[in-house]
Design a protein around this motif. Structure first.
Motif, PDB file in Angstrom:
ATOM      1  N   LYS A 161       0.829  -1.199   0.000  1.00  0.00           N
ATOM      2  CA  LYS A 161       0.000   0.000   0.000  1.00  0.00           C
ATOM      3  C   LYS A 161       0.870   1.258   0.000  1.00  0.00           C
ATOM      4  O   LYS A 161       2.029   1.227   0.428  1.00  0.00           O
ATOM      5  N   LEU A 162       0.306   2.331  -0.453  1.00  0.00           N
ATOM      6  CA  LEU A 162       0.997   3.617  -0.358  1.00  0.00           C
ATOM      7  C   LEU A 162       1.282   3.942   1.105  1.00  0.00           C
ATOM      8  O   LEU A 162       2.327   4.501   1.447  1.00  0.00           O
ATOM      9  N   SER A 163       0.347   3.566   1.962  1.00  0.00           N
ATOM     10  CA  SER A 163       0.506   3.827   3.396  1.00  0.00           C
ATOM     11  C   SER A 163       1.537   2.921   4.055  1.00  0.00           C
ATOM     12  O   SER A 163       1.835   3.075   5.243  1.00  0.00           O
ATOM     13  N   ASP A 164       2.078   1.966   3.287  1.00  0.00           N
ATOM     14  CA  ASP A 164       3.124   1.072   3.812  1.00  0.00           C
ATOM     15  C   ASP A 164       4.524   1.625   3.566  1.00  0.00           C
ATOM     16  O   ASP A 164       5.508   1.026   3.988  1.00  0.00           O
ATOM     17  N   ASP A 213      -5.357   2.973  -2.203  1.00  0.00           N
ATOM     18  CA  ASP A 213      -4.136   2.859  -1.414  1.00  0.00           C
ATOM     19  C   ASP A 213      -3.170   1.808  -1.974  1.00  0.00           C
ATOM     20  O   ASP A 213      -2.072   1.631  -1.460  1.00  0.00           O
TER      21      ASP A 213
END
Length: 306
Positions: A161-164, A213
């Motif tokens: 994910k982008l949030s990772d 995401d």
């Protein structure tokens, strides 16, 4: 109890109690389904509670005619796990596979690529290649750099994910088997490739609902599939004339082997790969015996006596 009900309960147990991934659960279920198919083919009407070891042995004998020892061993292991579950839930008093031995097989060493072969494969990507006006070549380059550079499983890669992404800290968060998470170091060069992909490719894709995401997308704005990554790698292997039979997992094996060759310790490799047991990581020790010989020569305290 019917087979279908027992299998459904078993899959639920694997998911909730053991925390296995969907792929692992599907593989376990497939072993049981093959056995159910055998019973139906031979008109054997018996419940999972009453089935005997003789019937199971008959299935093993028949399956051994069509599969290799490794597959046979995996089937036995899968069925043993299923019946262990039935014993655990007090549906049965015994496991019909208790006295059935798996065939002896040699330890299969993972296939690996050399550093030069990795460089050739990734270097063969045409970064100017587009599809539907989307420069997918840049995406493929960033994707394979991440696959190798972080030692990921293909499922971990496509689920990133982008949030990772924690580039300021030099890590990415990876969700592995059983939804277990770990932080993996990511070098600056790989970060740069991902940033190029984000700026020049992903920003031009119409992202579909539910994939906002997701890091690596196809041209339709959805998550890539495992099969697509496999196809990309196979085509690159053909392009450079590589004769080895490789898959996305080969990049992960190569990542670990190259770290070992450069004197990284097994514990660090274990943490980066997300192995629960260091025994799993120790497979890579057997890949390059020449490395071990050099280590003895260099570090043995009595090397002058050897």
């Amino acid at each position: 109890m019917k087979w279908e009900h027992a299998l459904k309960d078993y899959q639920l147990y694997l998911k909730i109690e053991r925390g296995l991934s969907k792929n692992s659960i599907d593989n376990y279920a497939l072993d049981v389904k093959k056995f159910i198919g055998f019973l139906e083919l031979h008109n054997i009407s018996v419940s999972p509670i009453n089935i005997t070891s003789e019937t199971v042995q008959q299935f093993i004998y028949e399956i051994a005619k069509t599969v290799n020892a490794r597959t046979q061993s995996r089937l036995i292991s899968g069925l043993r796990s299923f019946f262990n579950y039935l014993v655990f839930e007090d549906y049965r008093n015994d496991n019909p596979l208790e006295l059935i031995e798996s065939p002896k097989i040699g330890r299969k060493l993972p296939d690996t690529l050399s550093v030069n072969e990795i460089n050739e494969l990734i270097g063969a990507i045409d970064t100017k290649k587009t599809f539907k006006d989307i420069p997918i070549g840049i995406r493929d380059y960033a994707m394979l750099e991440t696959l190798y550079g972080c030692g990921l499983r293909v499922s971990e890669l496509i689920n990133l994910k982008l949030s990772d992404l924690f580039f300021n800290e030099g890590f990415i968060k990876v969700t592995g088997k059983g939804d277990k998470q770990r932080f993996v170091p990511i070098v600056l060069s790989t970060q740069e490739f991902i940033n190029v992909y984000l700026n020049e490719v992903r920003s031009r894709i119409a992202v579909q609902v539910g994939h906002e995401d997701t890091l690596f997308l196809n041209y339709k704005g959805k998550q890539l599939t495992r099969a697509m990554v496999f196809t990309i790698i196979k085509r690159l292997a053909q392009k450079i004339g590589l004769k080895k039979n490789i898959s996305p997992h080969t990049f992960r094996h190569s990542f670990a082997t190259h770290l070992l060759q450069n004197k990284a310790d097994l514990r660090s490799i274990q943490l980066m790969l997300g192995h629960e047991s260091i025994t799993t990581t120790e497979v890579y020790v057997h890949v390059d015996n020449s490395h071990l010989a050099k280590t003895i020569e260099q570090y043995h305290p009595r090397k002058s006596q050897l």
